[in-house]
Structure formats: C-alpha cells, structure tokens
Design a protein around this motif. Structure first.
Motif, mmCIF file in Angstrom:
data_model
loop_
_atom_site.group_PDB
_atom_site.id
_atom_site.type_symbol
_atom_site.label_atom_id
_atom_site.label_comp_id
_atom_site.label_asym_id
_atom_site.label_seq_id
_atom_site.Cartn_x
_atom_site.Cartn_y
_atom_site.Cartn_z
ATOM 1 N N TYR A 20 0.836 -1.216 0.000
ATOM 2 C CA TYR A 20 0.000 0.000 0.000
ATOM 3 C C TYR A 20 0.870 1.265 0.000
ATOM 4 O O TYR A 20 0.545 2.243 -0.660
ATOM 5 N N HIS A 21 1.993 1.197 0.765
ATOM 6 C CA HIS A 21 2.941 2.323 0.681
ATOM 7 C C HIS A 21 3.361 2.496 -0.783
ATOM 8 O O HIS A 21 3.407 3.610 -1.302
ATOM 9 N N TYR A 22 3.659 1.359 -1.441
ATOM 10 C CA TYR A 22 4.143 1.404 -2.827
ATOM 11 C C TYR A 22 3.123 2.079 -3.743
ATOM 12 O O TYR A 22 3.470 2.980 -4.526
ATOM 13 N N LEU A 23 1.862 1.656 -3.645
ATOM 14 C CA LEU A 23 0.829 2.224 -4.528
ATOM 15 C C LEU A 23 0.688 3.734 -4.305
ATOM 16 O O LEU A 23 0.531 4.503 -5.254
ATOM 17 N N ALA A 24 0.762 4.152 -3.038
ATOM 18 C CA ALA A 24 0.604 5.581 -2.734
ATOM 19 C C ALA A 24 1.818 6.384 -3.216
ATOM 20 O O ALA A 24 1.669 7.470 -3.794
ATOM 21 N N LYS A 27 1.725 6.597 -7.099
ATOM 22 C CA LYS A 27 0.741 7.584 -7.582
ATOM 23 C C LYS A 27 1.343 8.988 -7.524
ATOM 24 O O LYS A 27 1.244 9.766 -8.483
ATOM 25 N N LEU A 28 2.011 9.290 -6.404
ATOM 26 C CA LEU A 28 2.627 10.614 -6.278
ATOM 27 C C LEU A 28 3.722 10.794 -7.337
ATOM 28 O O LEU A 28 3.783 11.841 -8.006
ATOM 29 N N ALA A 29 4.567 9.766 -7.504
ATOM 30 C CA ALA A 29 5.647 9.860 -8.505
ATOM 31 C C ALA A 29 5.058 10.116 -9.893
ATOM 32 O O ALA A 29 5.532 10.991 -10.625
ATOM 33 N N ASN A 30 4.016 9.363 -10.243
ATOM 34 C CA ASN A 30 3.393 9.525 -11.560
ATOM 35 C C ASN A 30 2.824 10.924 -11.734
ATOM 36 O O ASN A 30 2.962 11.534 -12.806
ATOM 37 N N GLU A 31 2.215 11.451 -10.676
ATOM 38 C CA GLU A 31 1.687 12.825 -10.742
ATOM 39 C C GLU A 31 2.817 13.836 -10.972
ATOM 40 O O GLU A 31 2.621 14.865 -11.604
ATOM 41 N N LEU A 32 3.996 13.504 -10.424
ATOM 42 C CA LEU A 32 5.137 14.414 -10.574
ATOM 43 C C LEU A 32 5.898 14.147 -11.874
ATOM 44 O O LEU A 32 6.909 14.781 -12.148
ATOM 45 N N GLY A 33 5.421 13.144 -12.655
ATOM 46 C CA GLY A 33 5.951 12.933 -13.994
ATOM 47 C C GLY A 33 7.051 11.900 -14.119
ATOM 48 O O GLY A 33 7.798 11.891 -15.100
ATOM 49 N N PHE A 34 7.192 11.005 -13.139
ATOM 50 C CA PHE A 34 8.180 9.927 -13.298
ATOM 51 C C PHE A 34 7.625 8.639 -12.713
ATOM 52 O O PHE A 34 6.570 8.644 -12.060
ATOM 53 N N ASP A 35 8.344 7.526 -12.986
ATOM 54 C CA ASP A 35 7.843 6.234 -12.505
ATOM 55 C C ASP A 35 8.585 5.814 -11.243
ATOM 56 O O ASP A 35 9.693 6.301 -10.952
ATOM 57 N N PHE A 36 7.980 4.928 -10.522
ATOM 58 C CA PHE A 36 8.555 4.404 -9.283
ATOM 59 C C PHE A 36 8.299 2.905 -9.304
ATOM 60 O O PHE A 36 7.153 2.470 -9.400
ATOM 61 N N MET A 73 3.744 15.021 1.412
ATOM 62 C CA MET A 73 3.728 14.076 2.554
ATOM 63 C C MET A 73 2.287 13.789 2.971
ATOM 64 O O MET A 73 1.911 12.646 3.209
ATOM 65 N N VAL A 74 1.485 14.863 3.049
ATOM 66 C CA VAL A 74 0.083 14.713 3.469
ATOM 67 C C VAL A 74 -0.688 13.926 2.409
ATOM 68 O O VAL A 74 -1.442 12.998 2.713
ATOM 69 N N GLU A 75 -0.465 14.293 1.133
ATOM 70 C CA GLU A 75 -1.194 13.649 0.038
ATOM 71 C C GLU A 75 -0.902 12.149 0.002
ATOM 72 O O GLU A 75 -1.819 11.330 -0.097
ATOM 73 N N LYS A 76 0.375 11.800 0.109
ATOM 74 C CA LYS A 76 0.738 10.367 0.101
ATOM 75 C C LYS A 76 0.066 9.648 1.266
ATOM 76 O O LYS A 76 -0.477 8.551 1.117
ATOM 77 N N ASN A 77 0.096 10.278 2.443
ATOM 78 C CA ASN A 77 -0.464 9.594 3.611
ATOM 79 C C ASN A 77 -1.977 9.423 3.475
ATOM 80 O O ASN A 77 -2.522 8.386 3.874
ATOM 81 N N GLU A 78 -2.644 10.419 2.879
ATOM 82 C CA GLU A 78 -4.100 10.282 2.709
ATOM 83 C C GLU A 78 -4.416 9.114 1.771
ATOM 84 O O GLU A 78 -5.327 8.331 2.024
ATOM 85 N N ASP A 79 -3.637 8.986 0.690
ATOM 86 C CA ASP A 79 -3.854 7.859 -0.233
ATOM 87 C C ASP A 79 -3.577 6.535 0.471
ATOM 88 O O ASP A 79 -4.314 5.560 0.309
ATOM 89 N N TYR A 80 -2.505 6.511 1.266
ATOM 90 C CA TYR A 80 -2.137 5.284 1.999
ATOM 91 C C TYR A 80 -3.252 4.905 2.978
ATOM 92 O O TYR A 80 -3.663 3.739 3.058
ATOM 93 N N LEU A 81 -3.777 5.902 3.697
ATOM 94 C CA LEU A 81 -4.820 5.624 4.698
ATOM 95 C C LEU A 81 -6.108 5.094 4.060
ATOM 96 O O LEU A 81 -6.844 4.331 4.696
ATOM 97 N N ALA A 82 -6.345 5.453 2.805
ATOM 98 C CA ALA A 82 -7.534 4.926 2.119
ATOM 99 C C ALA A 82 -7.394 3.405 1.936
ATOM 100 O O ALA A 82 -8.384 2.671 2.028
ATOM 101 N N TYR A 83 -6.168 2.928 1.696
ATOM 102 C CA TYR A 83 -5.941 1.475 1.611
ATOM 103 C C TYR A 83 -6.069 0.832 2.995
ATOM 104 O O TYR A 83 -6.663 -0.233 3.152
ATOM 105 N N ILE A 84 -5.478 1.485 3.999
ATOM 106 C CA ILE A 84 -5.499 0.939 5.369
ATOM 107 C C ILE A 84 -6.934 0.767 5.856
ATOM 108 O O ILE A 84 -7.267 -0.203 6.532
ATOM 109 N N ASP A 85 -7.770 1.710 5.459
ATOM 110 C CA ASP A 85 -9.161 1.693 5.903
ATOM 111 C C ASP A 85 -9.885 0.412 5.485
ATOM 112 O O ASP A 85 -10.833 -0.016 6.131
ATOM 113 N N LYS A 86 -9.399 -0.202 4.401
ATOM 114 C CA LYS A 86 -10.067 -1.426 3.896
ATOM 115 C C LYS A 86 -9.459 -2.700 4.480
ATOM 116 O O LYS A 86 -9.885 -3.805 4.154
#
Ligand code: B16
Ligand code: MG
Length: 219
Positions: A20-24, A27-36, A73-86
């Motif tokens: 889940y850390h990886y997916l979050a 997503k941020l890397a892709n938004e910033l224009g590179f792959d991870f 940092m906040v954006e990544k954590n919010e995306d991560y927490l959406a996975y944790i919630d499930k």
C-alpha cells in the motif's frame, strides 16, 4: 528463567503494508511525472515517511519547496490511509497469531517497534491491538532505525534490560538497530539481505514453538 520481552516490527512482520505504501508513492511519482518501481520500493522498507519522500524526489530529480514537500507528505499519507481503511484480519501474515498467542499464554510482555506513524490504526483494523502491551512507533521516536532508539524505548517500557529482549524485523536497518541495542535479532524475510540477524526465517510458519521455548529458556 529471567523475564524476557518480545518486540515486533509492523510492516513486513505482522502485515504487508509495503504494497500500500508502494501504490501511494507510485501515484505521487506519476503525478510528478516519473515512474517508481517495485524494486525501488525495497529502499523504503523500515524508512520514515519523510526520508522516503526525500529518496523519491531524488529518484525523480525533483526539487521541492518546503510547502510542496509538506503537501506531498500529506497527500501520500491520505492515499495510503484509504488502503489501510479497507484492511481486516485476513491481512495478518501467516502464523503471526500463533506466536502472539504463545507469548500471551506464557505472560510474556509484547511491544511494537515500528517506524510507522499509522501503527495504532493498522493494528486496530486487523484486530491485533489488544495483544500489545506497549506501542512504540514513528510518533514516539526522534531517530530512525538503524538507530536503536525505538527498541530501547520498548525495552524501557517493558522494564527489561535490552539483552532480555527479542526483536522480529524484516528490514536490514531494523536488524542493525536491534543488534546495536544489544538485543536478540530475528530476521523475517530473505536471509541474504538479513544475514546480520542472530536467527533467520522466511516467515513465522517456519518458527515452531520449540524454538520459542528455547528462546524463553536462554534469556
Ligand atoms: P508511515 P515498519 C515502516 O514500517 C515502513 O516499512 C516504511 O515503508 C514506512 O515509510 C514507515 O513505516 C513509515 O510509515 O508513513 O505510516 O508513518 O516496517 O517500521 O513497521
Ligand atoms: Mg518492517
């Protein structure tokens, strides 16, 4: 037999939140224009959120203002927490509960020693919070693994000398931290990566209760 305590890392030991850390982060890397990539994600295991973002921006060659850094940092954590919630108890790694029940049955203190600031909600989601007598997490420490601070605080909370503590860890930095603390270190994962550990297992299914009893009796 002396009193002994056990300290568990979270990600990679109790649950596989790395995916889940990886997916979050991806997503941020892709938004910033590179792959991870998945293999780059290996660098992030056991590493604090702030340090992960610094490494990610290095990978992408991105310079950030302090305001952007904080926002990402906040954006990544919010995306991560959406996975944790499930998450639910189906995500507990195999035979973790067997070991926790063995320790509880022998009245052995159990602590968490994790870099995550989300440790408590994750343990709550998977239904393991009540097993832990003490939680030492990313909110409790000033220095990241391989500094031994996280494990030394856990030992202090349990009222035990470091040499009477046993640590389960999946990250090299965590094994180094346990060794620096003077504790018994048990690597969970690839032996060649975690060769500095006192003992190595691929996962908890390989740990039988004879081994656990021997650990209790040798401490
Ligand atoms: P958070 P652990 C670590 O968990 C993860 O392995 C690492 O990838 C993550 O960056 C770190 O927690 C911080 O997590 O963003 O939730 O505070 O292995 O120390 O349990
Ligand atoms: Mg870990």
């Amino acid at each position: 037999m002396q009193k002994v305590g056990f300290i568990f890392d979270l990600d990679g030991v109790i649950v596989d939140t790395a995916k889940y850390h990886y997916l979050a982060w991806k997503k941020l890397a892709n938004e910033l224009g590179f792959d991870f990539t998945d293999s780059q994600n290996e660098l992030f295991k056991g590493v604090s959120r702030k340090r992960c973002l610094e490494i990610l921006l290095d990978i992408g060659g991105v310079n950030a203002t302090q305001e952007q850094f904080d926002r990402w940092m906040v954006e990544k954590n919010e995306d991560y927490l959406a996975y944790i919630d499930k998450m639910d108890d189906s995500e507990i790694l195999p035979d973790v509960v067997k070991i926790l029940n063995f320790l509880k049955g022998n009245s052995i203190p159990i602590a968490l020693g994790s870099a995550s600031k989300n440790a408590r909600p994750i343990l709550e989601k998977v239904g393991l919070l009540d097993y832990f007598d003490y939680i030492v997490d990313g909110n409790s420490v000033t220095k990241a693994k391989p500094d031994p601070e996280v494990f030394l605080i856990a030992a202090e909370n349990m009222g035990l000398e470091p040499e009477n503590c046993v640590v389960f860890e999946d990250a090299l930095a965590g094994i180094e931290a346990a060794n620096l603390a003077g504790m018994t270190s048990i690597g969970i994962g690839e032996t060649d990566v975690l060769s500095e550990a006192d003992y190595n297992f691929n996962d908890f299914t390989e740990i039988d209760l004879n081994f656990m009893n021997n650990l209790l009796n040798s401490n």
